[in-house]
Design an enzyme around this catalytic site. Structure first.
Site, PDB file in Angstrom:
ATOM      1  N   TYR A   1      -1.983  -4.840   0.077  1.00  0.00           N
ATOM      2  CA  TYR A   1      -0.997  -3.917   0.665  1.00  0.00           C
ATOM      3  C   TYR A   1      -1.719  -2.756   1.342  1.00  0.00           C
ATOM      4  O   TYR A   1      -1.412  -2.384   2.474  1.00  0.00           O
ATOM      5  CB  TYR A   1      -0.063  -3.395  -0.416  1.00  0.00           C
TER       6      TYR A   1
ATOM      7  N   SER B   1       0.942   4.709   4.353  1.00  0.00           N
ATOM      8  CA  SER B   1       0.951   5.014   2.923  1.00  0.00           C
ATOM      9  C   SER B   1      -0.250   5.860   2.543  1.00  0.00           C
ATOM     10  O   SER B   1      -1.346   5.706   3.101  1.00  0.00           O
ATOM     11  CB  SER B   1       0.938   3.722   2.104  1.00  0.00           C
TER      12      SER B   1
END
Length: 249
Positions: free
Chosen positions: A140, A127
């Site tokens: 996350y 990400s």
């Protein structure tokens, strides 16, 4: 004909990556926890397998059923949003089990065949939040940053065997089910001390302004990683991800 095994193909990036490789004549092994063949084009080159990356026996069964592969795409994962102070430890563990340890475990399962053939590509989809600190996604982000570090070290270890290792870093993709999939994992987001921060951040997301990432951007980045030996180690996917990567540089 080359073969790619992709995790997390039930929706979003994984589904689009599978379509992209099928369209280009590859043999595609699309894996997901609950197999569905109706979401992908009918093709003699497609095989859908059950795979839960948090289950060692499931990994073993899928790798054995897949047979020889040329490219592994570790895409399976999910997000969760909450202040670090109030996120349940169980949610933190679940994030790392899927996003981090699942990627590591499947990579371990596939590496022996790559090493023996002295060929193969491992592509880990993480990400662009690893480029920049953002509130509410700290855990996350940590789970994905761990995969970045793992991937970089892995590349240094297996280059001697002719194995290439790459990272694809997508940006924000409102069109995918990422937000929906994160909904069950938002325990702790209603902590009253962080209410104003949560309100403002969600209002910003709702405006949906500025560049974003499309699933096709990620599929193209993964394709580049799989087919271009000269591709860089870190490949941002999406206009926003590219901007963040440039900002970090």
């Amino acid at each position: 004909m080359k073969t790619v095994l992709i995790t997390g193909c039930s929706s979003g990036f994984g589904l689009e990556i599978a379509r992209h490789f099928l369209d280009r004549g590859w043999r595609v092994i699309a894996t997901m926890r609950t197999p569905r063949e109706d979401i992908l084009p009918v093709s003699e080159h497609l095989r859908v397998l059950a795979l839960d990356v948090t289950d060692a026996k499931s990994i073993q069964r899928a790798v054995e059923a897949a047979g020889p592969i040329d490219v592994l795409v570790n895409n399976a994962g999910f997000g969760a949003a909450a202040p670090i102070e109030s996120m349940p430890l169980a949610t933190m563990r679940e994030l790392f089990e899927t996003n981090t340890f699942g990627t590591m475990a499947l990579t371990q399962a596939v590496l022996p065949q790559f090493r023996q053939r002295k060929a193969g590509v491992v592509i880990n989809v993480t990400s662009s939040v690893t480029f920049k600190a953002l509130p509410l996604v700290g855990v996350y982000r940590a789970s994905k940053a761990a995969v970045n570090a793992f991937t970089e070290s892995l590349a240094a270890e297996v280059e001697q065997f002719g194995i290439r290792v790459r990272l694809v870093l997508p940006g924000r993709a409102p069109e995918t089910r990422f937000g929906d999939n994160a909904q069950p994992h938002t325990a702790g987001i209603d902590h009253e001390a962080y209410a104003e921060l949560v309100k403002n951040l969600f209002a910003t997301f709702a405006e949906n302004v500025g560049p974003i990432t499309h699933s096709e951007d990620v599929a193209r980045a993964v394709w580049r990683a799989a087919t271009d030996p000269d591709s860089p180690m870190h490949i941002p996917a999406g206009e926003d991800a590219e901007a963040w990567a440039a900002e970090q540089r």
